[in-house]
Design a protein around this motif. Structure first.
Motif, PDB file in Angstrom:
ATOM      1  N   VAL A  34      53.511 -33.850   2.362  1.00 11.92           N
ATOM      2  CA  VAL A  34      52.391 -33.513   1.480  1.00 11.92           C
ATOM      3  C   VAL A  34      52.869 -32.671   0.301  1.00 11.92           C
ATOM      4  O   VAL A  34      52.458 -32.878  -0.850  1.00 11.92           O
ATOM      5  N   CYS A  54      54.687 -34.947  -2.118  1.00 10.88           N
ATOM      6  CA  CYS A  54      53.723 -35.775  -2.850  1.00 10.88           C
ATOM      7  C   CYS A  54      52.979 -34.963  -3.897  1.00 10.88           C
ATOM      8  O   CYS A  54      52.720 -35.444  -5.012  1.00 10.88           O
ATOM      9  N   THR A  55      52.640 -33.708  -3.559  1.00 11.55           N
ATOM     10  CA  THR A  55      51.953 -32.852  -4.526  1.00 11.55           C
ATOM     11  C   THR A  55      52.843 -32.561  -5.729  1.00 11.55           C
ATOM     12  O   THR A  55      52.387 -32.591  -6.883  1.00 11.55           O
ATOM     13  N   THR A 109      49.776 -39.014  -1.563  1.00 16.11           N
ATOM     14  CA  THR A 109      49.856 -38.710  -0.133  1.00 16.11           C
ATOM     15  C   THR A 109      49.265 -39.837   0.697  1.00 16.11           C
ATOM     16  O   THR A 109      49.795 -40.185   1.758  1.00 16.11           O
TER      17      THR A 109
END
Length: 204
Positions: free
Chosen positions: A46, A49-50, A148
């Motif tokens: 996560v 992906c952020t 995500t």
């Protein structure tokens, strides 16, 4: 200007950290310690992906705004299309890479497979849109939940295929490498992974 922008950012970070602590306590009471550990596997994915979504979103919005400021509408459209392609590619690559790494780990270490395989099987059976709203709640409405979502959708098939491929590695080759004095890491790197590559690529 620094306090005006820094203080809200610090407060939002503290609120987010407190929310994560409370959320982990709540999840831990429901699924137990092992389940809580399994849910934390997705946390680095996560974060990655952020980071990619921020990079793509900021770059795309800057390029789009400059193109629109010049009145170049086709160039602005190309920026948007490139940004969407980048986010899709990044989400799939992150999910497949994380799935392959988890698959090799699950196929090589028994207790990791016992912990993670039920959760990956459950995640694989869920339609990605079923947890998209949770990702929007957790990550906001920008590009992070989209990347995500793609990563989490690509991760379980890659992990399951890699696990099956690693588990099906020829026992004779593994035993021969051990008899010749290879360490467990060398066995995985030089014997198991090359033998598992064809089935892994087929599954992906």
């Amino acid at each position: 200007l620094l306090p005006m922008f820094a203080i809200p950012a610090i407060l939002s970070g503290l609120v987010g950290a407190f929310y994560n602590i409370v959320d982990q306590i709540f999840i831990g009471r429901i699924v137990g310690l092992l389940g809580n550990a399994a849910t934390n596997v997705a946390f680095p994915i996560v974060l990655l992906c952020t980071a990619v979504s921020i990079m793509a979103g900021v770059g795309c919005s800057a390029g789009f705004n400059m193109a629109m400021g010049r009145g170049d509408t086709p160039e602005a459209g190309r920026f948007v299309a490139s940004c969407i392609e980048l986010m899709v590619l990044a989400g799939v690559v992150i999910g497949v890479a994380a799935g392959v790494v988890l698959g090799v780990l699950m196929g090589s270490v028994g207790w990791v497979r016992r912990i993670l395989e039920p959760w990956l099987t459950f995640l694989r059976a869920l339609p990605p849109l079923a947890y998209f709203f949770l990702l929007v709640i957790w990550l906001g409405i920008d590009e992070a939940p989209k990347i995500t979502l793609l990563a989490l959708a690509a991760l379980p098939p890659a992990a399951v295929a890699t696990t099956a491929a690693v588990a099906a590695a020829p026992v004779g080759l593994v035993e021969a490498a051990r008899a010749l004095g290879a360490s467990p890491a060398q066995v995985v790197r030089d014997v198991v992974v090359p033998a598992a590559l064809p089935e892994t690529f087929t599954g992906i």
